[in-house]
Design an enzyme around this catalytic site. Structure first.
Site, PDB file in Angstrom:
ATOM      1  N   LYS A  67       0.846  -1.187   0.000  1.00  0.00           N
ATOM      2  CA  LYS A  67       0.000   0.000   0.000  1.00  0.00           C
ATOM      3  C   LYS A  67       0.883   1.238   0.000  1.00  0.00           C
ATOM      4  CE  LYS A  67      -4.024  -1.948   2.315  1.00  0.00           C
ATOM      5  NZ  LYS A  67      -4.927  -1.870   3.479  1.00  0.00           N
ATOM      6  N   GLU A  68       0.468   2.228  -0.803  1.00  0.00           N
ATOM      7  CA  GLU A  68       1.159   3.503  -0.809  1.00  0.00           C
ATOM      8  C   GLU A  68       0.136   4.608  -0.603  1.00  0.00           C
ATOM      9  OE1 GLU A  68       3.178   3.393  -4.638  1.00  0.00           O
ATOM     10  OE2 GLU A  68       1.516   4.423  -5.600  1.00  0.00           O
ATOM     11  N   LYS A  97       3.702  15.154  -7.325  1.00  0.00           N
ATOM     12  CA  LYS A  97       2.957  14.223  -6.476  1.00  0.00           C
ATOM     13  C   LYS A  97       3.954  13.282  -5.821  1.00  0.00           C
ATOM     14  CE  LYS A  97       0.185  10.925  -8.187  1.00  0.00           C
ATOM     15  NZ  LYS A  97      -1.039  10.327  -8.718  1.00  0.00           N
TER      16      LYS A  97
END
Length: 154
Positions: A68-69, A81
């Site tokens: 997960k990021e 970003k």
């Protein structure tokens, strides 16, 4: 131990068009569709700050099954970003920081550079795992993005 690796790719589309892809969750949708070893990407959030992407790889893919990021920075003005791995994947390999930075740099009216950077810190006892901080997957994503942007040029 810490390090940084970068990749730049020039694209003949306006910077704002490239940012429409990179600054939103559209990039995750493109990656999910085009990157062969990704099974799916589950999105929690609207693509803004705090959005979490759960990348799940196809069975048999070397490396890890998923991670997960989290979007830690989305700057529409500077077209930057940043995401950081918050669970699984690199975190399980001893990385205390695994940050991906995407920048869209304007070169002219119809040209920009997609700059992808990985910044990482890894525990000393896991220093050998620093080899997994490869820029190649991001270079591949930049190439996929370039083809998509040129095909869908405004």
């Amino acid at each position: 131990m810490s390090g940084e690796v970068s990749h730049e790719l020039e694209v003949n589309v306006p910077a704002n068009q490239a940012w429409e892809l990179y600054g939103t969750i559209q990039l995750a949708k493109l990656v999910e569709k085009e990157v062969v070893n990704i099974d799916r990407i589950e999105v929690q959030g609207d693509g803004g700050l705090g959005t979490i992407l759960h990348l799940i790889f196809k069975e048999g893919t070397p490396g890890f099954g998923s991670y997960k990021e989290k979007f830690t920075k989305v700057d529409d003005e500077k077209r930057v970003k940043e995401t950081e791995v918050v669970e699984g994947g690199f975190a399980d390999l001893g990385f205390t920081l695994y940050r991906v930075i995407f920048e869209i740099i304007e070169k002219g009216n119809n040209s920009c550079i997609i700059k992808s950077t990985i910044q990482y810190e890894v525990k000393e006892e896991a220093a050998a795992n620093a080899q997994y901080a490869s820029i190649q997957p991001l270079a591949n994503i930049a190439e996929i993005s370039k083809n998509y942007l040129i095909k869908n040029k405004a």
